[in-house]
Design an enzyme around this catalytic site. Structure first.
Site, mmCIF file in Angstrom:
data_model
loop_
_atom_site.group_PDB
_atom_site.id
_atom_site.type_symbol
_atom_site.label_atom_id
_atom_site.label_comp_id
_atom_site.label_asym_id
_atom_site.label_seq_id
_atom_site.Cartn_x
_atom_site.Cartn_y
_atom_site.Cartn_z
ATOM 1 N N SER A 116 0.814 -1.222 0.000
ATOM 2 C CA SER A 116 0.000 0.000 0.000
ATOM 3 C C SER A 116 0.841 1.262 0.000
ATOM 4 O O SER A 116 1.939 1.291 0.582
ATOM 5 C CB SER A 116 -0.881 -0.017 1.246
ATOM 6 O OG SER A 116 -1.465 1.236 1.448
ATOM 7 N N TYR A 140 -1.757 0.440 10.167
ATOM 8 C CA TYR A 140 -2.019 -0.310 8.935
ATOM 9 C C TYR A 140 -0.786 -0.247 8.022
ATOM 10 O O TYR A 140 -0.277 -1.288 7.570
ATOM 11 C CB TYR A 140 -3.255 0.253 8.224
ATOM 12 C CG TYR A 140 -3.390 -0.242 6.804
ATOM 13 C CD1 TYR A 140 -3.627 -1.586 6.540
ATOM 14 C CD2 TYR A 140 -3.257 0.636 5.728
ATOM 15 C CE1 TYR A 140 -3.724 -2.038 5.232
ATOM 16 C CE2 TYR A 140 -3.361 0.187 4.419
ATOM 17 C CZ TYR A 140 -3.587 -1.153 4.178
ATOM 18 O OH TYR A 140 -3.668 -1.595 2.883
ATOM 19 N N LYS A 144 1.922 -3.255 6.697
ATOM 20 C CA LYS A 144 2.210 -3.532 5.279
ATOM 21 C C LYS A 144 3.712 -3.435 5.015
ATOM 22 O O LYS A 144 4.286 -4.225 4.258
ATOM 23 C CB LYS A 144 1.438 -2.557 4.388
ATOM 24 C CG LYS A 144 -0.046 -2.850 4.319
ATOM 25 C CD LYS A 144 -0.310 -4.001 3.356
ATOM 26 C CE LYS A 144 -1.646 -4.650 3.526
ATOM 27 N NZ LYS A 144 -1.927 -5.707 2.583
#
Ligand code: UDP
Length: 320
Positions: A116, A140, A144
């Protein structure tokens, strides 16, 4: 015949990639716990295991007969990750570790992974190159990045062949024989579905109109989900033993929130009801991908524009 395990294949991007793999003649196994995905989104023709990537036994079963993996399964809401960082670390990093260990045990070393733009964090320089320092601003993005780092080590130490694809803003939908594969998030946080669902009673909230951009609203780089899925198939072809590549996927250009609203009004034929509210916490002003590496390494370029993303999303929402 090549069989690919798609983790998270009951989700929006995973399901679209499964559909494309099947259309191109691959055999596909899907592993998804359906915590956010939907079993009825798994395209017909795929072998489906409902289970978690944290469960080594089910991962081992799902890997049987596969020679490559495309790994989507992850928790992916920035806001939720701030509230529940341990859930994100356990599921995204812990789950990926189980998957990689089971792959290693089964002698499967080819993997394409969903990463991402959130790994980059805020950037003053746009478009963002893959060489940009990774500095995620939420759990988050941290998870990743941690998965990408695990893969770098696996390629160096275990001769894995890996590509991490770093998505910018994904939109649109794919029509298949049984209907539309589309975004079905609850709650829905993404701009384009929220624009299309806006009503006079529940207008779209435009988060912030005082950003340092041409019209005061945030700018994002949107890419059609079918173009994005196609990049995964190209990445499978481009894998090289011992190498971990990181490749951005976007359009290389950006649209403001107001531009998305105006284009949507044109596509749907009525004015999208919208109100201006405060900024949303954690939003950067501008995110635009450099896609030169995707072009040169994957021979990939987006083929669908913003209007087509909005039009497909609109058709998919009005069809169900
Ligand atoms: N946005 C908005 N209203 C919404 C959802 C999103 O104004 O209901 C804005 C959001 O602040 C951001 C852009 O639209 O500037 C894209 O947001 P989205 O959640 O789709 O993707 P993100 O860039 O956060 O991954």
């Amino acid at each position: 015949m090549s069989r690919v395990l798609v983790t998270g294949g009951a989700g929006y991007i995973g399901g679209t990639t499964v559909a494309l793999l099947l259309q191109r003649g691959f055999e596909v196994t899907v592993l998804d716990d359906c915590s956010t995905g939907h079993a009825d989104s798994v395209p017909a023709g795929a072998t489906f295991y409902q289970g978690s990537i944290l469960d080594g036994d089910v991962v081992r079963k799902a890997l049987a007969g596969c020679d490559a993996v495309i790994h989507f399964a992850a928790k992916s809401l920035v806001g939720e990750s701030v509230e529940k960082p341990d859930l994100y670390r356990n599921n995204n990093i812990g789950g990926s570790q189980v998957l990689f260990d089971e792959m290693d045990g089964a002698g499967i070393s080819r993997i394409v992974v969903s990463s991402s733009a959130a790994t980059y964090g805020d950037s003053k320089v746009q478009p963002i190159l893959e060489t940009h320092k990774a500095h995620p601003t939420n759990p988050y993005g941290e998870t990743k990045l941690a998965v990408d780092n695990l893969l770098t080590d696996l390629c160096a130490e275990e001769n894995f062949a890996a590509i991490s694809l770093r998505y910018f803003n994904v939109a649109g939908a794919m029509k298949i024989d049984s209907g539309w594969l589309t975004e079905r998030h609850n709650p829905e946080t993404h701009l384009i579905p929220n624009v299309l669902k806006a009503t006079a009673d529940k207008p779209l909230k435009i988060f912030g109109t005082d950003w340092d951009t041409k019209d005061g609203t945030c700018i994002r780089d949107y890419v059609h989900v079918v173009d994005l899925a196609d990049a995964h198939l190209r990445a499978l072809d481009a894998l090289k033993a011992g190498a971990h590549e990181i490749i951005n996927l976007g359009s290389g250009g950006g649209y403001s929130v107001r531009e998305v609203v105006t284009t949507s009004s044109k596509v749907v034929g009525y004015e999208i009801p919208a109100v201006e509210v405060d900024r949303r916490a954690g939003d950067p002003a501008v995110l635009i991908a450099s896609i030169e590496k995707a072009k040169s390494m994957l021979g990939w370029e987006p083929t669908r524009d913003l209007e087509s993303m909005i039009s497909d999303a609109y058709q998919s929402l009005t069809a169900v």
